[in-house]
Write a protein that holds these residues in place. Structure first.
Motif, PDB file in Angstrom:
ATOM      1  N   ILE A  97      11.108 -35.159 -29.110  1.00 43.09           N
ATOM      2  CA  ILE A  97      11.195 -33.786 -28.554  1.00 43.09           C
ATOM      3  C   ILE A  97       9.980 -34.066 -27.305  1.00 43.09           C
ATOM      4  N   VAL A  98      10.241 -33.664 -26.349  1.00 43.96           N
ATOM      5  CA  VAL A  98       9.148 -33.706 -25.219  1.00 43.96           C
ATOM      6  C   VAL A  98       9.140 -32.176 -24.789  1.00 43.96           C
ATOM      7  N   GLU A  99       7.806 -31.768 -24.856  1.00 49.02           N
ATOM      8  CA  GLU A  99       7.433 -30.567 -24.273  1.00 49.02           C
ATOM      9  C   GLU A  99       6.275 -30.600 -23.508  1.00 49.02           C
ATOM     10  N   ILE A 100       6.725 -29.574 -22.397  1.00 53.72           N
ATOM     11  CA  ILE A 100       5.784 -29.707 -21.298  1.00 53.72           C
ATOM     12  C   ILE A 100       5.088 -28.332 -21.408  1.00 53.72           C
ATOM     13  N   GLY A 101       3.869 -28.404 -21.404  1.00 55.23           N
ATOM     14  CA  GLY A 101       2.890 -27.233 -21.623  1.00 55.23           C
ATOM     15  C   GLY A 101       2.928 -26.484 -22.899  1.00 55.23           C
ATOM     16  N   PRO A 102       2.332 -27.292 -23.780  1.00 54.87           N
ATOM     17  CA  PRO A 102       2.316 -26.709 -25.259  1.00 54.87           C
ATOM     18  C   PRO A 102       1.352 -25.605 -25.306  1.00 54.87           C
ATOM     19  N   GLY A 103       0.508 -25.288 -24.127  1.00 55.76           N
ATOM     20  CA  GLY A 103      -0.390 -24.330 -24.651  1.00 55.76           C
ATOM     21  C   GLY A 103      -1.301 -24.366 -25.912  1.00 55.76           C
ATOM     22  N   PRO A 104      -1.507 -23.005 -26.596  1.00 57.35           N
ATOM     23  CA  PRO A 104      -2.185 -23.002 -27.986  1.00 57.35           C
ATOM     24  C   PRO A 104      -1.031 -23.604 -28.883  1.00 57.35           C
ATOM     25  N   GLY A 105       0.187 -23.922 -28.666  1.00 64.95           N
ATOM     26  CA  GLY A 105       1.035 -24.537 -29.731  1.00 64.95           C
ATOM     27  C   GLY A 105       2.221 -23.623 -30.287  1.00 64.95           C
ATOM     28  N   GLY A 106       2.291 -22.692 -29.696  1.00 59.66           N
ATOM     29  CA  GLY A 106       3.590 -21.816 -30.442  1.00 59.66           C
ATOM     30  C   GLY A 106       4.858 -22.401 -30.581  1.00 59.66           C
TER      31      GLY A 106
END
Ligand code: SAM
Length: 298
Positions: A57-66
């Motif tokens: 899985i590729v995630e862009i912009g995980p931020g705080p990780g929700g």
């Protein structure tokens, strides 16, 4: 931090709001930050990318990780996440510690990262992200212009502003929303709007409703070059109220009448009346015309 409230029971990590407070993660508008703190909602998005165990899985912009936490809790074996905001890295490191070997975080601008290269031979890869709205369309267009095709991803599960989601899935019948983005998206992918997400789900709440969209790459899209399709649609929709014989005049070194005749398209039509097949035909005709203009080999 307490582990009692806020839907944190499923992974044993603290509630997201606490995590964000503890790390001083006040949302920045300039980074398109609208965080999701409801883990039930992020799990719903993660489940839309299922099955998770078979893909990177590729995630862009995980931020705080929700969403990251939801993807891991739903069984993602490996996530590569690209985050530009260094303030988010300590929170993400806590998640990585909690799921050893399953989360790799890359600090950087997703527009500068060659995701295909990063993914390498680990196929299939799947993108699942609540995208920063200010670069969401640019990222999508870049993924759609991937060469060679089929691309490095087997599916894109992406959150957009609802208005952008409508422009992605639009057919010529939906005149207002149908344009360049719909042509590019539906040329190479099948597209589907999965569900809406209300502004109140985000912190801070954006002004508009959002929506999660699924794009699945077509194995054999109609033959044409992404670059030329982009050029033709830019000209056609750039002046969408004009007839094609007029709007296509902006294409460089190309006679609009000849182009339309070669593509067998009525020059009195407007862009919004042309389906993907028609734009693919125009792109192929443009390719042929440019090839004819090239000087013959000595
Ligand atoms: N995934 C988190 C969530 O759902 O709560 C955050 C989503 S927020 C809409 C967008 C995220 O993308 C933020 O964390 C922001 O810092 C990050 N971001 C913004 N511009 C970026 C860029 N150019 N490259 C990578 N990440 C970026």
């Amino acid at each position: 931090m307490s582990r009692s409230a806020g839907g944190n029971q499923f992974d044993g990590l603290p509630p997201l709001r606490e995590v964000a407070n503890a790390h001083g993660l006040l949302a920045k508008k300039s980074l398109g930050q609208n965080f999701l703190f409801d883990l039930n909602l992020t799990r719903r998005i993660a489940r839309a990318a299922a099955p998770l165990t078979d893909a990177l899985i590729v995630e862009i912009g995980p931020g705080p990780g929700g969403l990251t936490r939801a993807l891991l809790a739903e069984g993602a074996q490996k996530i590569i996440a690209v985050e530009r905001d260094a303030r988010c890295l300590p929170a993400l490191a806590e998640i990585a510690d909690h799921y050893p070997g399953r989360l790799e975080v890359i600090e950087g601008d997703a527009l500068d990262v060659d995701l295909g290269r990063l993914v390498g031979e680990a196929r299939p890869a799947r993108v699942c992200a609540n995208l920063p709205y200010n670069i969401a369309t640019a990222l999508l267009v870049r993924w759609l212009e991937t060469e060679p095709w089929p691309p490095w991803f087997d599916r894109l599960i992406l959150m957009f502003q609802r208005e952008v989601a409508e422009r992605i899935i639009a057919s010529p019948a939906e005149r207002a929303a149908y344009g360049r983005l719909a042509v590019l998206c539906n040329w190479r992918c099948t597209t589907r709007l999965l569900f809406d997400v209300a502004p109140s789900a985000f912190t801070p709440p954006p002004k508009v409703t959002s929506a999660v969209v699924e794009l699945v790459p077509r194995v054999s899209p109609m033959t044409c070059q992404a670059r030329l399709l982009s050029e033709v649609t830019q000209a056609a929709f750039g002046q969408r109220r004009k007839m094609l014989r007029q709007s296509l005049k902006t294409i460089k070194d190309c006679d609009a009448g000849t182009l339309l005749a070669r593509a067998e398209i009525d020059p009195a039509l407007r862009a919004e009346a042309i389906g993907i097949e028609g734009f693919a035909a125009l792109s192929r005709a443009l390719e042929d015309m440019r090839a004819d203009q090239e000087p013959a080999m000595p």
